[in-house]
Design an enzyme around this catalytic site. Structure first.
Site, PDB file in Angstrom:
ATOM      1  CE  LYS A 164       0.867  -4.481   0.379  1.00 39.09           C
ATOM      2  NZ  LYS A 164       1.156  -3.446   1.218  1.00 39.09           N
ATOM      3  CB  SER A 213       2.913  -1.252   4.296  1.00 38.15           C
ATOM      4  OG  SER A 213       1.795  -1.701   5.505  1.00 38.15           O
ATOM      5  CB  SER A 223       0.121  -4.631   4.905  1.00 41.94           C
ATOM      6  OG  SER A 223       0.468  -3.451   3.860  1.00 41.94           O
TER       7      SER A 223
HETATM    8  N1  GLN Z   1       0.882  -1.392   9.581  1.00 47.33           N
HETATM    9  C1  GLN Z   1      -0.019  -0.093   9.214  1.00 47.33           C
HETATM   10  C2  GLN Z   1      -1.378  -0.420   9.136  1.00 47.33           C
HETATM   11  O1  GLN Z   1      -1.914  -1.235   9.818  1.00 47.33           O
HETATM   12  C3  GLN Z   1       0.403   0.458   8.053  1.00 47.33           C
HETATM   13  C4  GLN Z   1      -0.125  -0.315   6.792  1.00 47.33           C
HETATM   14  C5  GLN Z   1       0.452   0.186   5.668  1.00 47.33           C
HETATM   15  O2  GLN Z   1       1.265   0.910   5.458  1.00 47.33           O
HETATM   16  N2  GLN Z   1      -0.313  -0.251   4.457  1.00 47.33           N
HETATM   17  O3  GLN Z   1      -2.098   0.349   8.955  1.00 47.33           O
END
Ligand code: GLN
Length: 483
Positions: free
Chosen positions: A85, A184, A160
């Site tokens: 990532k 994410s 994400s």
């Molecule tokens: N979708 C969640 C957010 O927008 C989690 C993001 C993540 O785990 N980095 O914060």
């Protein structure tokens, strides 16, 4: 395994690749070339990567092959391609967090996980796309454009860590790393039909992970099989003096217990996460998973984690609050982009205005507001109290059961644009994953069949702190049951 465009490819699970390379039966060079070919065939369509490090990968592979030829053992991931990532620092390789504000920035050091993967023989093939600074659930908030779901390219891969999930699902790499602050890793794993693990907070060093919400962030693996996910976690976990929140425990022994089964284990299906807002087909798959565990000898029951219902609200105060502080460092002085202006203060504003996307700005504003004098107790303080309640409710549940079972996501992968106009509906994608981030407990998503349109559905296995071994045993049973 099927290669790009249905062409059968020799690419396979990570542990098989590593075994062949260690024995000298396959060269790392050949393995890497095969994967680079697969990437070339479909990357333009999917956009899983922000950068592909082909040259470096070939050099690393050649070096590994020389070591094997000289009688060396490069380690348990010998020659295994890995996608990272793009919020994990890689020395000399751009690390952008899919944000304009980090354009051109090359970290002077490797994240601990990157060092550990390399020391185990893995070969980095590229940095994957994400929602900017890991804020989002679809990769649509990326400054480099969205990633497409390899299963259905009209749909999001989740987020994400959507690029990492898509890379593994598309066969661009057998394994990948992501970060999970609110879901994410697990949510995109579920959307793309692969395994995704969020380890216990502190299990894996966060050194070199660009911070989003430091009390929640955790790095974990994506893989096509439970065994490969276990292998990667064994490599990256374990104490790191460079991360003060890293637990002083050795990496868990997972591969050794993977076939132990679940006979006698008590498993609780979380009642609150099967209710309103969760699609019927997802509920059906979760119940089927409960039956599979029951059939394998687990004692399955329904349990209640009442405060889990407030997880989302608490998270969207705590995570933005921490983000607003963490992201203060992007001031146009130290990293990446600078938009010049008459004074330093105006330069700061111009750089941040230009450098951050809408979702990141929204989070910074929410977080700054939640922390501001006069509102701190009402918002941030209250959210922290809810966090404590969630931990207590989990503790109570784990007095009755060894593991919990829940859906990973309320729905299957949605279409592009479906949720971008309504941030709240996007936030709801994480309702089932967020409670484990708030409690710091491990949780993983395992593919467990398909819903309408052949879209993958994941079920989530949750465990108490440092309970990865039992979690993986249950995941292995589910994987076997769905074969
Ligand atoms: N979708 C969640 C957010 O927008 C989690 C993001 C993540 O785990 N980095 O914060």
């Amino acid at each position: 395994m099927t290669g790009a465009g249905g062409r059968p490819g020799p690419r396979g699970p990570a542990h098989e690749i590593a075994a062949a390379v260690r024995r000298g039966e396959r060269t790392a060079a050949l393995v890497v070339d095969e994967y680079l070919e697969a990437i070339a065939a479909r990357e333009e369509e999917l956009h899983a990567f922000n950068v592909i490090t082909a040259e470096r990968a070939r050099e690393a592979a050649a070096l590994l092959d020389r070591r094997v030829a000289a009688g060396d053992d490069p380690g348990p991931l010998a020659g295994v391609p890995v996608a990272l990532k793009d919020n994990l620092c890689t020395r000399g390789v751009p690390t952008t967090c899919s944000s304009r504000i980090l354009a051109g920035w090359k970290p002077p050091y490797d994240a601990t996980v990157v060092e550990r993967l390399a020391a185990a023989g893995a070969v980095v093939v590229g940095k994957t796309n994400l929602d900017e600074f890991a804020m989002g659930s679809s990769t649509e908030h990326s400054a480099t454009g969205p990633t497409r779901n390899p299963v259905d390219t009209e749909r999001v891969p989740g987020g994400s860590s959507g690029g990492s999930a898509a890379a593994v699902a598309a066969g661009f790499a057998p394994i990948a790393l992501g970060s999970d602050t609110g879901g994410s890793i697990r949510q995109p794993a579920a959307f793309c039909g692969v395994v995704g693990v969020k380890p216990t907070y502190g299990r894996v060093s966060r050194y070199g992970l660009v911070a989003f919400a430091s009390s929640l962030d955790q790095i974990g693996p994506f893989a096509t099989t439970v065994a490969d996910a276990a292998l990667v976690l064994e490599v990256i976990a374990g104490h790191d003096p460079l991360d003060s929140t890293s637990v002083a425990e050795p990496a868990p022994d997972l591969l050794r217990v993977l076939d132990d089964g679940v006979a006698g284990l008590r498993v609780g299906v979380v009642r609150e996460l099967l209710g309103e807002g969760v699609d019927a087909e997802v509920v059906e798959r979760t119940r089927a998973a409960a039956e599979a565990l029951d059939a394998a000898g687990a004692v399955v029951d329904e349990v209640s984690v009442p405060a889990a219902a407030y997880g989302l609200s608490a998270y969207y105060l705590i995570a933005p609050a921490e983000a607003s502080s963490n992201l203060a460092r992007y001031d146009g002085v130290r990293y990446g982009l600078r938009v010049d202006a008459a004074s330093t203060a105006e330069m700061n504003v111009a750089t941040r205005t230009e450098g951050f996307g809408d979702e990141v700005k929204r989070r910074i504003m929410l977080g700054t507001y939640a922390l501001s004098a006069g509102y701190y107790d009402a918002y941030y303080g209250k959210a922290q109290r809810v966090r404590t309640l969630i931990i207590r409710d989990f503790d109570a549940a784990y007095e009755r059961v060894d593991l919990l079972l829940a859906p990973t996501t309320p729905t299957t992968a949605f279409r592009f644009g479906d949720k971008t106009g309504d941030p709240l509906s996007m936030y709801l994608s994480d309702v089932c994953t967020i409670p484990s981030n708030l409690s710091g407990h491990p949780a993983m998503s395992v593919p467990f069949g398909f819903g309408a349109g052949g879209l993958p559905i994941g079920v989530q296995v949750l465990a108490p702190a440092l309970g990865e071994a039992a979690m993986f045993r249950a995941a292995a049973v589910l994987e076997e049951a769905i074969k």
